[in-house]
Scaffold this motif. Sequence first.
Motif, PDB file in Angstrom:
ATOM      1  N   ASP A 123       7.224   2.108 -18.655  1.00 40.59           N
ATOM      2  CA  ASP A 123       8.517   1.311 -18.780  1.00 40.59           C
ATOM      3  C   ASP A 123       8.880   0.985 -19.983  1.00 40.59           C
ATOM      4  OD1 ASP A 123       8.011   1.510 -15.908  1.00 40.59           O
ATOM      5  OD2 ASP A 123       7.271  -0.198 -15.833  1.00 40.59           O
ATOM      6  N   ASP A 166      11.981   5.249 -11.916  1.00 36.70           N
ATOM      7  CA  ASP A 166      13.163   4.898 -13.156  1.00 36.70           C
ATOM      8  C   ASP A 166      14.104   3.853 -12.523  1.00 36.70           C
ATOM      9  OD1 ASP A 166      14.853   5.142 -15.396  1.00 36.70           O
ATOM     10  OD2 ASP A 166      15.596   7.170 -14.713  1.00 36.70           O
ATOM     11  N   GLN A 167      13.575   2.686 -12.682  1.00 35.60           N
ATOM     12  CA  GLN A 167      14.507   1.509 -12.041  1.00 35.60           C
ATOM     13  C   GLN A 167      15.665   1.431 -12.647  1.00 35.60           C
ATOM     14  OE1 GLN A 167      12.248  -2.122 -11.744  1.00 35.60           O
ATOM     15  NE2 GLN A 167      10.375  -0.978 -11.166  1.00 35.60           N
ATOM     16  N   ARG A 168      15.746   1.632 -13.934  1.00 34.44           N
ATOM     17  CA  ARG A 168      17.017   1.390 -14.857  1.00 34.44           C
ATOM     18  C   ARG A 168      18.178   2.395 -14.246  1.00 34.44           C
ATOM     19  NH1 ARG A 168      19.408   4.246 -19.046  1.00 34.44           N
ATOM     20  NH2 ARG A 168      17.637   5.720 -18.888  1.00 34.44           N
ATOM     21  N   ASN A 189      17.872   4.332 -11.649  1.00 35.34           N
ATOM     22  CA  ASN A 189      18.111   4.573 -10.019  1.00 35.34           C
ATOM     23  C   ASN A 189      19.029   3.217  -9.550  1.00 35.34           C
ATOM     24  OD1 ASN A 189      16.327   6.538 -10.038  1.00 35.34           O
ATOM     25  ND2 ASN A 189      14.592   5.482  -9.168  1.00 35.34           N
ATOM     26  N   GLY A 190      19.084   2.080 -10.339  1.00 34.35           N
ATOM     27  CA  GLY A 190      19.890   1.021  -9.967  1.00 34.35           C
ATOM     28  C   GLY A 190      21.359   1.155  -9.865  1.00 34.35           C
TER      29      GLY A 190
END
Length: 298
Positions: free
Chosen positions: A16, A236-238, A240-241
């Motif tokens: 991350d 990959d939260q960045r 995917n958001g």
Amino acid sequence: MKTSDKGVIIPQQAFDWYDEYAHGDIDRRTFLSRLATLSAMGVTLAGVTAALTPNYAEAEQVSFNDAAIKATYELFSSPNGYGEGKGYLVLPKAVVDGASAPAVLVAHENRGLNPYIEDVARRLAKAGFIAFAPDALHSLGGYPGNDDDGRTMQRTLERDKIVADFQAAAQFLHAHPSVTGKVGIVGFCFGGYLANELAATIPDHIQAAVPFYGTPPTSDMSQIKGPIMLHFAELDQRVNGTWPDYQMKLDEMQVPYQAFTYAKVNHGFHNDSTARYHEASAELAWQRTLEFFKQHLN
């Protein structure tokens, strides 16, 4: 935690933080200082840094000397970008011998045309496509030989002019005498954004787009025609958001698309030069990509 191919056990926090560092959200000093806090977990700074640093020599899948392809560097005009572009053009042997083929534009990450992206272009040529991978850093002398400097250089460029350079590269491909008239684009990270952006801005020149973990277009999306195949990493939260709003827009416009999310993998999972690489997911995504291009470009 994950054990890398280099035998280093890497906590998820390290991936991350690397993603934040690689995309300019934190500087190198902050990234390294955070890694140092993992020493209590038995993780060494040197080991994690080595695992997350690309090793392009180990990752090459198709040699530049492969007899089934021919690779050259070509210049192209980009009047709305930085004036002149340069890219890595790879032809299948059949094209060298006089045949024609569909083409795929390859859009690199946020660090210039590194060896991984050149290898992706060679893989496409081995699969029968004419591949062209421009270097956004050409106006600055080109990819400098390492990703850290490449990231620093690319941050000094204007995003709109980079987009214009890649639009010009797509037009260069359409005008190539061996191209059938069908051109697709595949991009990774920042290149994934470029794949989405070109699908929105020059839909008549892009017949199929495949963004790997790319953010949505920043331009007006009303002209997108598709089809689009999107690959996402579950961790990959960045990126995917940003997908739900983009998906809603594509649905509203009835753009044909397929979206795949790969379980328990990180942003950059297709890049086989670092510990973020996940072989099974990368191979599955790549085979899906090739089949998608064969369906929509042939």
